[in-house]
Design an enzyme around this catalytic site. Structure first.
Site, PDB file in Angstrom:
ATOM      1  N   TYR A  24      -7.793  -6.558   4.704  1.00 56.19           N
ATOM      2  CA  TYR A  24      -7.127  -6.561   6.008  1.00 56.19           C
ATOM      3  C   TYR A  24      -8.120  -7.049   7.058  1.00 56.19           C
ATOM      4  CZ  TYR A  24      -3.326  -3.832   3.966  1.00 56.19           C
ATOM      5  OH  TYR A  24      -2.278  -3.409   3.197  1.00 56.19           O
ATOM      6  N   LYS A  27     -10.711  -5.076  -9.679  1.00 55.59           N
ATOM      7  CA  LYS A  27     -10.049  -6.221 -10.312  1.00 55.59           C
ATOM      8  C   LYS A  27     -11.138  -7.264 -10.484  1.00 55.59           C
ATOM      9  CE  LYS A  27      -6.617  -8.417 -12.038  1.00 55.59           C
ATOM     10  NZ  LYS A  27      -6.032  -7.984 -13.335  1.00 55.59           N
ATOM     11  N   ASP A  61      -4.170  -3.303 -12.008  1.00 54.04           N
ATOM     12  CA  ASP A  61      -2.883  -3.464 -12.700  1.00 54.04           C
ATOM     13  C   ASP A  61      -2.674  -2.361 -13.737  1.00 54.04           C
ATOM     14  OD1 ASP A  61      -5.085  -4.679 -13.865  1.00 54.04           O
ATOM     15  OD2 ASP A  61      -4.010  -6.428 -14.633  1.00 54.04           O
ATOM     16  N   ASP A  82      -3.684   0.957  -0.210  1.00 53.80           N
ATOM     17  CA  ASP A  82      -2.389   1.010   0.469  1.00 53.80           C
ATOM     18  C   ASP A  82      -1.265   1.054  -0.558  1.00 53.80           C
ATOM     19  OD1 ASP A  82      -0.443   0.882   2.412  1.00 53.80           O
ATOM     20  OD2 ASP A  82      -0.718  -1.245   2.835  1.00 53.80           O
ATOM     21  N   ASP A 114       1.227   4.476  -1.812  1.00 52.85           N
ATOM     22  CA  ASP A 114       2.692   4.528  -1.753  1.00 52.85           C
ATOM     23  C   ASP A 114       3.287   4.755  -3.136  1.00 52.85           C
ATOM     24  OD1 ASP A 114       2.485   3.976   0.966  1.00 52.85           O
ATOM     25  OD2 ASP A 114       4.227   2.659   0.956  1.00 52.85           O
TER      26      ASP A 114
HETATM   27 MG    MG Z   1       1.646   1.431   3.337  1.00 56.41          MG
END
Ligand code: MG
Ligand code: NAI
Length: 350
Positions: free
Chosen positions: A135, A185, A218, A242, A246
């Protein structure tokens, strides 16, 4: 005792409804534990954006600086692009106050049905790097409107940034079941994530009592679903964290109960506490929102402010109300209103 100062930003939609509930529970628990908090409300929101052209005033960050903590409902409303609400309020707060840890505990409570067949006893924490990584503002668009239009967005991983998030996660694991999983990763992303792995390994060497495993994102996503009980603390970069948090909230059964904390662990700046869910325009104004995510976030705030016993009382009250069918909201298959759940929580903490 001088009161600790809390900035309250209810935001949009159900944000105000769940913050009212969190305030009622905080009032009850603070009386019981003789904690003194003083609140200042701010109307910063998409509604303000529609009227005044900005989510918060130009000196908003300076205004918040003097507070001990920030309690936020949710921001976002149809008609205001989501990147405006996010980059106009949440991201500036996280970055200005160096809230480099995003902490998301996941627990499958008795009475909350996980979509998984067998999720009893799931109890882990996702530690997301919150201020750098994927980000970043570095990048740009070129040749807009032409066939060769392009976009470039750089990821930024720094030694300081990886070190402090790894240290936070290791110290947290030391207080829990002493297992740390690092999301990576490094097979596909060949510069930043091998660097992440190296720094995590260096920091882990200082904690020989903690079992540290590195897993590709993954495969890790699959394991969150197939075997969520194996996790204790999971540390991840901004984007990976993030998505994983979730996914974890989904595994736990409802986004309505998931809390989060944006922490400056040094306590130089205020930290911010908010439920994971958004403003839920589809149910806003009906008094049916699940307040538990906001209430749990308020408990995390008390913990951060140095009141762990009061925080633990709130979590115990939450577990008790979730266990009772008549004090569950619609998202959990019940029919209780926000008010009924709040009253039950207040009774339980007293
Ligand atoms: Mg989120
Ligand atoms: P959302 O979390 O607001 O809603 C997703 C679904 O979950 C909806 O069906 C909603 O009714 C339900 N839900 C959410 N919280 C609930 C609760 N406490 N009790 C019962 N049901 C609940 O996510 P959505 O719809 O993608 O976004 C709506 C707005 O919220 C957007 O503008 C978005 O940008 C914003 N948003 C803001 C966040 C924040 O302030 N941190 C986080 C996520 C979204």
């Amino acid at each position: 005792m001088t009161a600790q100062k809390i900035a309250v930003i209810p935001g949009d939609g159900i944000g105000g409804e769940v913050i009212d509930s969190a305030r009622a529970v905080l009032d009850a628990v603070c009386v019981k534990h003789s904690i003194s908090l003083s609140y200042t409300d701010f109307d910063w929101s998409c509604e303000r954006y529609a009227n005044e052209g900005a989510m918060m005033p130009a000196d908003g960050i300076d205004t918040l600086r003097e507070f001990d903590a920030i309690l936020l409902g949710a921001v976002g409303w149809p008609g205001v692009p989501d990147h405006v609400s996010l980059w106009g309020l949440l991201i500036p707060i996280r970055r200005a106050f160096r809230q480099y840890v995003n902490l998301r505990p996941i627990r499958v409570f008795d009475g909350v049905r996980s979509p998984l067949r067998d999720a009893d006893g799931v109890d882990f924490v996702v530690v997301r790097e919150n201020v750098e990584g994927e980000y970043s503002e570095i990048g740009g668009r070129m040749n807009r409107g032409f066939p060769d239009e392009m976009a470039v967005q750089e990821s930024v991983f720094t030694r300081v940034g990886i070190t402090r998030i790894a240290d936070y996660a290791l110290e947290l694991a030391a207080t829990r079941r002493k297992r740390l999983t690092s999301a990576t990763k490094s097979n596909g992303i060949v510069h930043t994530l091998p660097f992440w792995d190296e720094v995590v390994a260096e920091r882990s060497a200082r904690h020989p009592d903690i079992e540290v495993v590195s897993e590709h994102i993954d495969a890790l996503a699959a394991k969150f679903v197939l075997d969520p009980r194996r996790f204790d603390v999971v540390v991840a970069s901004n984007l990976f964290g993030d998505i994983l948090s979730d996914l974890a909230a989904g595994v736990a059964g409802s986004i309505g109960i998931a809390p989060s904390a944006n922490l400056d662990p040094t306590k130089q700046y205020p930290s911010m506490f908010e439920p994971v869910h958004g403003s839920a325009p589809d149910i806003a104004g009906r008094g049916v929102a699940n307040p538990v995510g906001a209430v749990w976030s308020a408990a995390m705030m008390l913990d951060h402010l140095g009141h762990p016993a009061a925080a633990a009382d709130i979590v115990t009250a939450m577990a008790a109300t979730l266990a009772e069918p008549h004090t569950r909201t619609g998202d959990l298959g019940g029919s209780a209103s926000t008010r009924e759940v709040t009253d039950a929580l207040v009774d339980a903490v007293r």
